[in-house]
Design a protein around this motif. Structure first.
Motif, PDB file in Angstrom:
ATOM      1  N   TYR A  62       0.862  -1.176   0.000  1.00  0.00           N
ATOM      2  CA  TYR A  62       0.000   0.000   0.000  1.00  0.00           C
ATOM      3  C   TYR A  62       0.896   1.222   0.000  1.00  0.00           C
ATOM      4  CZ  TYR A  62      -4.209   2.563   1.540  1.00  0.00           C
ATOM      5  OH  TYR A  62      -5.291   3.387   1.625  1.00  0.00           O
TER       6      TYR A  62
ATOM      7  N   TYR B 153       1.115   5.432   0.016  1.00  0.00           N
ATOM      8  CA  TYR B 153       0.277   6.543   0.466  1.00  0.00           C
ATOM      9  C   TYR B 153       1.097   7.817   0.595  1.00  0.00           C
ATOM     10  CZ  TYR B 153       2.458   5.428   4.926  1.00  0.00           C
ATOM     11  OH  TYR B 153       3.377   5.182   5.910  1.00  0.00           O
TER      12      TYR B 153
ATOM     13  N   TYR C 258      -3.674   9.849  -4.762  1.00  0.00           N
ATOM     14  CA  TYR C 258      -4.286   9.201  -3.612  1.00  0.00           C
ATOM     15  C   TYR C 258      -3.666   7.822  -3.463  1.00  0.00           C
ATOM     16  CZ  TYR C 258      -7.389  13.124  -4.111  1.00  0.00           C
ATOM     17  OH  TYR C 258      -7.871  14.392  -4.211  1.00  0.00           O
ATOM     18  N   ASP C 259      -4.014   7.102  -2.445  1.00  0.00           N
ATOM     19  CA  ASP C 259      -3.394   5.819  -2.147  1.00  0.00           C
ATOM     20  C   ASP C 259      -3.504   4.832  -3.307  1.00  0.00           C
ATOM     21  OD1 ASP C 259      -3.185   7.056   0.285  1.00  0.00           O
ATOM     22  OD2 ASP C 259      -4.702   5.853   1.265  1.00  0.00           O
TER      23      ASP C 259
END
Length: 134
Positions: free
Chosen positions: A62, A64, A125-126
């Motif tokens: 992930y 971010y 965005y992520d």
């Protein structure tokens, strides 16, 4: 504590849709290394953070923007930065996903010699990613 303090009062339920879909794609069997604590994992843009798990022949992660908060949602685009992680030598496919919908954003072919590096074309965005063997 966080559910009662944040999720329920502010109705953040939709924030978990993408995570639920992504979790269905994960196979967490095996020995892993946490990407956020690894000295062998790096992101070439210091404003981008990474978390997730790297296994011998797969990884789930992930990406971010470190400046994001519920009070600061105006984020600038980050372009063409590299993510590097340890993974067995071989050929891999890196798939980058929208974290809300799990829509595929980019698919990248990558080769590892024990270290795999892939370039993220764009992040505002992520973004979630999965590294799988070909």
């Amino acid at each position: 504590w966080w559910w009662d303090s944040y999720v329920h009062p502010y109705k953040f339920y939709n924030q978990f849709n993408g995570a639920g879909l992504f979790a269905k794609e994960m196979n967490l069997i095996g020995t892993f290394e946490r990407l956020q604590n690894s000295t062998s994992t790096s992101v070439s843009n210091s404003n981008v953070g990474v978390m997730g798990y790297s296994f011998n022949n797969k990884a789930y992660g992930y990406l971010y923007d470190k400046s994001w908060t519920f009070r600061n949602t105006s984020l600038s685009q980050k372009s063409n930065f590299n993510v590097t992680l340890n993974i067995d030598a071989g050929n891999y496919v890196v798939t980058l996903y929208d974290t809300d919908t799990l829509e595929t954003l980019y698919t990248i072919d990558a080769t590892s010699n024990g270290t795999l590096t892939f370039t993220v074309p764009s992040l505002t965005y992520d973004i979630a990613f999965i590294v799988r063997g070909k």
